[in-house]
Design a protein around this motif. Structure first.
Motif, PDB file in Angstrom:
ATOM      1  N   PHE A 148      58.764   7.845 -10.830  1.00  0.00           N
ATOM      2  CA  PHE A 148      58.041   8.556 -12.237  1.00  0.00           C
ATOM      3  C   PHE A 148      57.874  10.277 -11.600  1.00  0.00           C
ATOM      4  O   PHE A 148      58.820  10.687 -10.993  1.00  0.00           O
ATOM      5  N   THR A 169      52.703  15.169 -15.458  1.00  0.00           N
ATOM      6  CA  THR A 169      53.767  14.300 -16.141  1.00  0.00           C
ATOM      7  C   THR A 169      54.486  14.672 -16.823  1.00  0.00           C
ATOM      8  O   THR A 169      53.817  15.484 -18.088  1.00  0.00           O
ATOM      9  N   ASP A 181      58.537  13.448 -18.302  1.00  0.00           N
ATOM     10  CA  ASP A 181      59.957  12.270 -18.072  1.00  0.00           C
ATOM     11  C   ASP A 181      60.810  13.664 -17.948  1.00  0.00           C
ATOM     12  O   ASP A 181      61.139  14.013 -18.603  1.00  0.00           O
ATOM     13  N   PRO A 212      64.756  12.305 -17.403  1.00  0.00           N
ATOM     14  CA  PRO A 212      65.274  11.157 -16.990  1.00  0.00           C
ATOM     15  C   PRO A 212      66.278  11.895 -16.005  1.00  0.00           C
ATOM     16  O   PRO A 212      66.896  11.113 -14.944  1.00  0.00           O
ATOM     17  N   THR A 251      52.676   3.095 -14.191  1.00  0.00           N
ATOM     18  CA  THR A 251      52.837   3.351 -16.004  1.00  0.00           C
ATOM     19  C   THR A 251      51.782   2.566 -17.184  1.00  0.00           C
ATOM     20  O   THR A 251      51.446   2.780 -16.732  1.00  0.00           O
ATOM     21  N   PRO A 267      58.179   2.065 -19.494  1.00  0.00           N
ATOM     22  CA  PRO A 267      57.765   3.684 -19.094  1.00  0.00           C
ATOM     23  C   PRO A 267      56.495   4.056 -18.096  1.00  0.00           C
ATOM     24  O   PRO A 267      55.267   3.735 -18.448  1.00  0.00           O
ATOM     25  N   GLN A 268      56.822   5.458 -18.243  1.00  0.00           N
ATOM     26  CA  GLN A 268      55.653   6.090 -17.505  1.00  0.00           C
ATOM     27  C   GLN A 268      54.535   6.672 -18.071  1.00  0.00           C
ATOM     28  O   GLN A 268      54.755   6.784 -19.737  1.00  0.00           O
ATOM     29  N   GLU A 320      52.452   9.348 -20.078  1.00  0.00           N
ATOM     30  CA  GLU A 320      52.342  10.637 -20.581  1.00  0.00           C
ATOM     31  C   GLU A 320      51.575  11.485 -20.965  1.00  0.00           C
ATOM     32  O   GLU A 320      50.572  10.193 -21.493  1.00  0.00           O
TER      33      GLU A 320
END
Length: 411
Positions: free
Chosen positions: A240, A260, A262, A264, A314, A337-338, A340
């Motif tokens: 995360f 949060t 994202d 990468p 997630t 995926p986390q 958001e």
């Protein structure tokens, strides 16, 4: 829409233990641990300082083991106490450490603990190396991972040389996990303005274990966090990323508000570091993006559960603590995926952080994203007593500090 994990529910037959070394009864990270596991049907036990700590009053704690420690104890005594708790639980359980010292103790005595605890197969000496500020910096240089320039002076002369080489202001940190409790150099991460300020903090004599680190200017910088759980061989199961908005003390303390986000690139940096070192378990990493060279620089690697871990989960509802329990009980960790649009806020500590922001920035702090889901460190409608206990202790702490200031002003 987020949903509870269905394909790999947690095993209710395997209990968990909140493990800790040192006195920090007002810790929202520990409360997050017992809540996330308790809500998933896991029986949770906890090591606490006393029976009125917020964690001890949580409805999700089956049994609170009152085992106050300071970190000054002999490791053998701490190990014996942990083994006694394991025997009292009566069935192998998953320990979840919330401080570096407990994580190091568990990793370095895994063979002795294996009868009573399910443990990730982390190399025994690795958590100590990662938690140490100087040893982490050396590891980053060895692996080519971005890290602020740092020095670990052995005496006062080397301390002065470090300040001059790195350039003021510089940042001071306690160098190692155990020494921050036994022979602390600073109360917490501290910025010093100049050489006189530096020398005034350390009178002539033996220099406590301290790390001197370059100061990365706030202009063009960002504070990022990565939380992850890695299985055997350092293979990430969940990773995360998020952005730290505020902390207390400002710019150096615990996270009081984060979102949060994202990232990468940062997720891969953290995952690659764990693969290359073979780190296995839950980890909380702090990074600072340095606008001067466009690199993410690793500031801290905490080989345990971070206080704000509940910011992240997630889309299947799996956070790092649930991933740990799933993996150590032989169950699949759902890959997803986390989630958001989540915000974390740490109760009363966020108020002074807001005031500090207004004073320094002279503008309103950034607002959370519209429609974001807020994860509160203390408040919970279905588990209200910990928030009440925290409020009482917080007010007591404030009253004691005000009283000390008043007495000092009357002298």
């Amino acid at each position: 829409m987020r949903r509870a994990p269905e394909r790999s529910p947690l095993d209710p037959a395997v209990p968990a233990l909140l493990a800790k070394v040192g006195r920090y009864p007002q810790h929202h990270g520990g409360l997050g641990v017992v809540r996330t596991l308790g809500r998933a049907g896991v029986t949770v036990h906890a090591v606490v300082e006393d029976r009125l700590t917020p964690v001890a009053l949580s409805r999700h704690v089956r049994r609170a083991f009152v085992r106050p420690t300071t970190g000054l104890e002999d490791p053998d005594a701490l190990l014996a106490a942990l083994l006694a708790v394991g025997r009292s639980v009566g069935t192998p359980c998953v320990p979840v450490p919330t401080d570096d010292e407990a994580a190091i103790l568990i990793a370095e005595h895994a063979d002795a603990l294996a009868e009573h605890f399910l443990l990730p197969p982390v190399p025994p000496g690795l958590p100590r190396r990662l938690a140490g500020k100087a040893s982490l910096h050396a590891l980053c240089e060895e692996l080519g991972v971005g890290s602020p320039r740092s020095r670990a002076p052995a005496d006062r002369d080397e301390l002065v040389d470090a300040g001059r080489e790195l350039g003021f202001p510089v940042v001071l940190k306690n160098r190692d996990a155990w020494t921050r409790l036994r022979t602390p150099a600073v109360g917490s991460t501290t910025a010093v303005r100049d050489e006189r300020d530096l020398l005034d903090r350390f009178p002539p004599g033996a220099l406590p274990p301290v790390l001197v680190q370059e100061y990365i200017p706030r202009e063009g910088a960002e504070d990022w966090i990565t939380h992850l759980y890695c299985g055997a061989g350092g293979e990430p199961r969940v990773v995360f990323t998020g952005l730290k908005l505020r902390s207390w003390p400002p710019h150096a303390g615990v996270t009081t508000r984060a979102v949060t986000l994202d990232n990468p690139v940062l997720a891969e940096l953290a995952a690659d570091l764990c693969r290359r070192t073979g780190y296995c378990g839950v980890a909380d990493l702090d990074w600072r993006y340095d606008g001067r060279d466009g690199r993410y620089k690793l500031v801290d690697f905490n080989p345990r559960t971070g206080a704000q871990f509940r910011l992240f989960e997630t889309v299947d509802g799996v956070d790092v603590v649930r991933a740990l329990h799933l993996d150590l009980t032989g169950r699949d960790v759902p890959r997803g995926p986390q989630a958001e649009g989540r915000t974390f806020v740490a109760g009363q500590l966020d108020l002074p952080s807001v005031l500090a922001w207004l004073r320094e920035e002279r503008r309103r702090p950034p607002a959370p994203p519209p429609g974001s889901e807020t994860e509160r460190a203390w408040l919970s409608r279905e588990d209200p007593l910990p928030a009440v206990a925290e409020a009482v202790r917080f007010l007591g702490t404030v009253a004691r500090r005000v009283g000390r200031d008043v007495r000092a002003s009357l002298r």
